[in-house]
Design an enzyme around this catalytic site. Structure first.
Site, PDB file in Angstrom:
ATOM      1  N   LEU A   1       0.861  -1.189   0.000  1.00  0.00           N
ATOM      2  CA  LEU A   1       0.000   0.000   0.000  1.00  0.00           C
ATOM      3  C   LEU A   1       0.894   1.234   0.000  1.00  0.00           C
ATOM      4  CD1 LEU A   1      -2.766  -0.883   2.618  1.00  0.00           C
ATOM      5  CD2 LEU A   1      -3.091  -0.645   0.179  1.00  0.00           C
ATOM      6  N   ASP A   2       0.520   2.257  -0.767  1.00  0.00           N
ATOM      7  CA  ASP A   2       1.275   3.517  -0.779  1.00  0.00           C
ATOM      8  C   ASP A   2       1.239   4.158   0.608  1.00  0.00           C
ATOM      9  OD1 ASP A   2       1.809   3.112  -3.409  1.00  0.00           O
ATOM     10  OD2 ASP A   2       0.254   4.448  -4.179  1.00  0.00           O
ATOM     11  N   PRO A   3       2.227   5.014   0.937  1.00  0.00           N
ATOM     12  CA  PRO A   3       2.280   5.599   2.290  1.00  0.00           C
ATOM     13  C   PRO A   3       0.986   6.258   2.759  1.00  0.00           C
ATOM     14  CG  PRO A   3       4.307   6.063   1.127  1.00  0.00           C
ATOM     15  CD  PRO A   3       3.414   5.389   0.147  1.00  0.00           C
TER      16      PRO A   3
ATOM     17  N   VAL B   1      -2.066   5.675   1.796  1.00  0.00           N
ATOM     18  CA  VAL B   1      -3.235   4.783   1.726  1.00  0.00           C
ATOM     19  C   VAL B   1      -3.358   4.002   3.037  1.00  0.00           C
ATOM     20  CG1 VAL B   1      -4.341   2.909   0.437  1.00  0.00           C
ATOM     21  CG2 VAL B   1      -2.933   4.585  -0.762  1.00  0.00           C
TER      22      VAL B   1
END
Length: 514
Positions: free
Chosen positions: A124-126, A128
């Site tokens: 997951l992106d930071p 998100v």
């Protein structure tokens, strides 16, 4: 006498005893307290099998090949493992906080639980938040299968200009379903290559026209960029758009409703265990890895075959106790013990119909072994020949590797077939044959080419033959002249050599003067 009327009363139907479904709390207590095991008998279980834990759920609906096997005391129900083993073969359904990256979060959990290895399924992106499955030690073997599982997201898209109502946005979302071309965003952790990703379903939840914000839900393939999807939405509407916020609500089998825990919960559970020896909170935070495999088709093996599979043996039909309906060839299945422990992931080589009709053969090939070796005892090498071989090694009639020596009886040498050696010989023969076959193929190809070239060539004309003959005659004359000069060496030869030497000297002098 008047005929007596016979009145037939309707039969009272006996009501079937319906099992009352227990409340969830009671079921959970029973699952943790009792021993669950597929016993070698055909008695009905006390607790309804639909309420049995994890991979043993509805085991009575599986097709029975045989109920006869010898139960071994080794292994244990996944929910009743010792706390050390429980954590080492578990995973956490974590609610990832915003700002730290997935790798940072996983590293923190490794430090909190004091384990050697952790992994996560689907980065997951930071910024998100949401469902991040963190696998611990032995469960990291399932990371690959979880990474490729489907995902679900809830996101907020901000449109750059106003649109007329939310109907346009919902239509645009419906349009952007199915296989789509995507290039990862400018700031991405992967190579920015054009790729195809499938969006299975999407729907709009709410639209705020004043702030130009739309909330939507998406079910998509692993590796789909929702940021790119939001940009495409803006382009489709002709106003431009970007992703404002994103949360993952499902990753594979696990969703945010399946007892998702925060980082604080993990920290508190470990603190309670360290200071008060209360492991109940750790057992709530960590789940057994078997929970990730509940959607797979099952194959139940005998206890005597478990350790052989852990060592990489083929999954043969005589070791199968039960098997599920609807197994197809090349389908990914899970092989389990009678206690509900996952042994390995496998690729099916037989369908359910073939398994029910055959009495021998390879059912599946191993994809990934999950269980530790020697959890169950070794049960191979116990046949009559193997036992005789062990006895002969003890007596000194065979060497320590079971190979024949000078003192080995002649009858043993004649009767005994070493299958491992025969297999090796076959492999060696194949290896030796391979280059020969290649060489033969090359030769045949050359012959074909030559034959083709010969067939393609047209018969040469008469003038060409005459030219060739003339050339040959000239060569013959020169050769004869050379032989004559070689046979009778004269002064002419010496003169020519002297002239050559003089020329060389003159050239050298010129070079020096320059």
């Amino acid at each position: 006498m008047a005929d007596a009327e016979v009145i037939i009363l309707p039969k009272k139907h006996k009501k079937k005893k319906e099992r009352k479904s227990l409340p969830e709390e009671d079921v959970a207590e029973i699952q943790h307290a009792e021993e669950f095991l597929i016993k070698p008998e055909s008695k009905v279980a006390k607790l309804d099998t639909s309420q049995w834990p994890l991979l043993l759920k509805n085991f009575d609906k599986l097709n029975v090949r045989t109920t006869h096997y010898t139960p071994l005391a080794c292994g244990s129900n996944p929910l009743k493992r010792e706390i050390g083993d429980y954590i080492r073969t578990g995973f956490i359904n974590l609610d990832k906080p915003s700002n730290p990256s997935s790798h940072e979060v996983v590293a923190w959990i490794r430090r909190i639980l004091r384990v050697e290895k952790t992994g996560h399924s689907g980065t997951l992106d930071p910024k998100v938040t949401g469902c991040l499955i963190v696998c611990i030690e032995r469960a990291t073997r399932l990371v690959k299968s979880q990474q490729s599982a489907g995902k679900e997201y809830v996101g907020i898209v901000r449109l750059h200009n106003a649109i007329e109502g939310g109907t346009q946005l919902s239509r645009a979302l419906e349009t952007l379903t199915g296989a789509l071309f995507q290039r990862p965003p400018l700031i991405a952790a992967v190579k920015r290559q054009l790729r195809v990703r499938t969006i299975y379903e999407s729907k709009m939840i709410e639209y705020d026209p004043e702030r130009r914000l739309g909330i939507f839900w998406v079910s998509c393939e692993a590796g789909t960029y929702i940021r790119t999807l939001c940009v495409h939405l803006g382009l489709l509407l002709g106003v431009g758009g970007q992703m404002q916020e994103l949360r993952r609500v499902r990753s594979g089998v696990m969703s945010e409703k399946d007892h998702m825990v925060t980082m604080h919960d993990v920290l508190d559970a470990q603190w309670l265990y360290d200071n008060h020896k209360d492991e109940s909170y750790l057992r709530r935070v960590v789940y057994p890895l078997e929970k990730l495999l509940t959607s797979h088709k099952r194959l139940v093996m005998k206890d005597s075959a478990v350790n052989a599979i852990c060592y990489g043996a083929k999954i043969m039909l005589p070791g199968v106790l039960r098997y599920e309906d609807g197994i197809e060839v090349n389908q990914e299945i899970v092989v389990i013990t009678t206690k509900g422990e996952a042994i390995c992931m496998a690729i099916a080589l037989m369908t359910t119909a073939v398994i029910s009709t055959c009495d021998h053969g390879i059912v599946a090939k191993i994809k990934r072994v999950i269980m530790e070796r020697d959890t169950y005892p070794r049960k191979w090498g116990l046949g009559p020949k193997a036992s005789q071989k062990k006895l002969m090694i003890k007596q000194g009639l065979l060497d320590k590797h079971g190979k024949p020596t000078d003192s080995t009886p002649a009858t043993w040498k004649q009767e005994y077939v070493d299958y491992s050696e025969s297999a090796k010989k076959e492999v060696v023969a194949e290896v030796v044959k391979a280059p020969q076959v290649v060489a033969e193929a090359a030769k045949t190809a050359k012959r074909k080419r030559e034959s083709e070239s010969e067939s393609d060539e047209t018969p040469p004309a008469a003038p060409q033959l005459i030219k060739k003959e003339k050339k040959k005659s000239k060569k013959d004359k020169k050769a004869k002249a050379g032989l004559e000069s070689g046979a009778e060496p004269g002064d002419g030869d010496s003169d020519t050599t002297k002239k050559k030497k003089k020329k060389k000297k003159a050239k050298e002098v010129e070079l020096v003067s320059e």
